[in-house]
Design a protein around this motif. Structure first.
Motif, PDB file in Angstrom:
ATOM      1  N   GLU A 101      61.287   1.024 -13.906  1.00 47.40           N
ATOM      2  CA  GLU A 101      61.716   0.056 -12.890  1.00 47.40           C
ATOM      3  C   GLU A 101      63.195   0.223 -12.569  1.00 47.40           C
ATOM      4  OE1 GLU A 101      58.645  -3.724 -13.502  1.00 47.40           O
ATOM      5  OE2 GLU A 101      60.780  -3.934 -14.003  1.00 47.40           O
ATOM      6  N   GLN A 102      63.981   0.501 -13.597  1.00 45.73           N
ATOM      7  CA  GLN A 102      65.421   0.686 -13.386  1.00 45.73           C
ATOM      8  C   GLN A 102      65.676   1.905 -12.511  1.00 45.73           C
ATOM      9  OE1 GLN A 102      67.674   0.782 -17.009  1.00 45.73           O
ATOM     10  NE2 GLN A 102      69.636   1.066 -15.970  1.00 45.73           N
ATOM     11  N   LEU A 103      64.923   2.981 -12.748  1.00 42.56           N
ATOM     12  CA  LEU A 103      65.066   4.191 -11.937  1.00 42.56           C
ATOM     13  C   LEU A 103      64.667   3.924 -10.480  1.00 42.56           C
ATOM     14  CD1 LEU A 103      63.632   6.902 -14.378  1.00 42.56           C
ATOM     15  CD2 LEU A 103      66.029   6.626 -13.681  1.00 42.56           C
ATOM     16  N   LEU A 104      63.740   2.991 -10.298  1.00 47.84           N
ATOM     17  CA  LEU A 104      63.286   2.643  -8.948  1.00 47.84           C
ATOM     18  C   LEU A 104      64.218   1.652  -8.260  1.00 47.84           C
ATOM     19  CD1 LEU A 104      59.441   2.254  -9.638  1.00 47.84           C
ATOM     20  CD2 LEU A 104      60.580   4.148  -8.466  1.00 47.84           C
ATOM     21  N   GLY A 105      65.272   1.258  -8.993  1.00 47.89           N
ATOM     22  CA  GLY A 105      66.249   0.339  -8.408  1.00 47.89           C
ATOM     23  C   GLY A 105      65.870  -1.124  -8.490  1.00 47.89           C
ATOM     24  N   ILE A 106      64.887  -1.452  -9.343  1.00 45.30           N
ATOM     25  CA  ILE A 106      64.460  -2.838  -9.498  1.00 45.30           C
ATOM     26  C   ILE A 106      65.426  -3.568 -10.425  1.00 45.30           C
ATOM     27  CG2 ILE A 106      62.614  -4.361 -10.324  1.00 45.30           C
ATOM     28  CD1 ILE A 106      60.640  -2.106  -9.611  1.00 45.30           C
ATOM     29  N   GLU A 107      65.830  -4.751 -10.028  1.00 38.83           N
ATOM     30  CA  GLU A 107      66.798  -5.532 -10.794  1.00 38.83           C
ATOM     31  C   GLU A 107      66.259  -5.851 -12.188  1.00 38.83           C
ATOM     32  OE1 GLU A 107      69.147  -9.834 -10.492  1.00 38.83           O
ATOM     33  OE2 GLU A 107      67.915  -9.105  -8.831  1.00 38.83           O
ATOM     34  N   MET A 108      67.118  -5.670 -13.192  1.00 42.38           N
ATOM     35  CA  MET A 108      66.727  -5.918 -14.573  1.00 42.38           C
ATOM     36  C   MET A 108      66.690  -7.418 -14.854  1.00 42.38           C
ATOM     37  SD  MET A 108      68.933  -3.016 -16.598  1.00 42.38           S
ATOM     38  CE  MET A 108      68.212  -3.459 -18.182  1.00 42.38           C
ATOM     39  N   GLY A 109      65.940  -7.780 -15.889  1.00 39.46           N
ATOM     40  CA  GLY A 109      65.867  -9.180 -16.293  1.00 39.46           C
ATOM     41  C   GLY A 109      64.707  -9.903 -15.634  1.00 39.46           C
TER      42      GLY A 109
END
Length: 240
Positions: A101-109
């Motif tokens: 998800e992080q690689l896809l640019g999705i906000e963490m948390g």
């Protein structure tokens, strides 16, 4: 699907939507009694989840009487090993999904997790919902009933995919669908591997408890790590 299983699904859905009526009523009552209305949400969560779990267990009482770890599936000792090992498998699957998800640019948390932590901070007893009542109900609904019904007709991957997708969407955080689906696949695997619903229940309970305790104890540190990771993600994104 058994009539009892449909009854359980209805109980679960009623519980999920009961806050629309229950919380306002509690707030009104608390206001009259001079109690903080902020406690209405955690109180209703405990009440609704407790009642739902009791009803579900009563519906399943015949199956529970027949339950024996040594009668079918993996034996007791191996089930215990898989239950403990399953916690780490779930955490590992969740971390892989989070990295994707992080690689896809999705906000963490997770907003769900943040809301749960806030509720527990205001009323610690609410941890019973996130760490015990919730996971037990979810495993009965999404693994035993939904996945179990699908697995009778389709192979593991199709059944796990559909049930995990429903499990993910039920958490109302579509942007984190990969994380919830990864957890769903893990718990479905544990269920099929051991043929005992108590195994994914234990793994789910243990994982949720660990996450809640860590999030509560190291809330500020975790927020700093998330902000730091987001800065790195934005920096890398600038080059891409």
């Amino acid at each position: 699907m058994k009539r009892e299983y449909w009854m359980i699904i209805i109980v679960y859905l009623v519980m999920q939507f009961s806050s629309l009526i229950g919380v306002p009523l509690l707030m009104l009552g608390f206001k009259t009694l001079g109690i903080s209305t902020k406690l209405a949400v955690p109180y209703w969560l405990i009440i609704s989840f407790s009642i739902a779990l009791i009803i579900v267990l009563l519906i399943l009482r015949k199956e529970m009487k027949q339950f024996n770890l040594n009668q079918r599936g993996t034996g007791f000792s191996r089930s215990v090993i898989w239950a403990i090992f399953g916690v780490f498998i779930a955490l590992f699957a969740q971390s892989i999904a989070a990295n994707i998800e992080q690689l896809l640019g999705i906000e963490m948390g997770s907003e769900n997790t943040k809301d749960i932590i806030k509720i527990i901070d205001s009323f610690p007893l609410a941890i019973l919902v996130s760490s015990i009542f919730g996971p037990i109900l979810e495993e009965i609904i999404f693994r035993k009933i939904i996945f179990g019904a699908l697995y009778k007709r389709y192979n593991f991957f199709v059944s796990a995919f559909i049930s995990s997708l429903i499990f993910a969407l039920a958490h109302m955080e579509p942007k984190h669908i990969l994380i919830y689906s990864a957890m769903g696949f893990t718990f479905a695997f544990l269920y099929v591997k051991t043929k005992h619903i108590i195994v994914p229940i234990f793994a789910h309970v243990a994982m949720n408890t660990m996450v809640v305790i860590l999030q509560s104890a190291y809330k500020n540190d975790i927020e700093k790590l998330i902000h730091g990771a987001e800065k790195v993600q934005n920096f890398i994104g600038g080059f891409l």
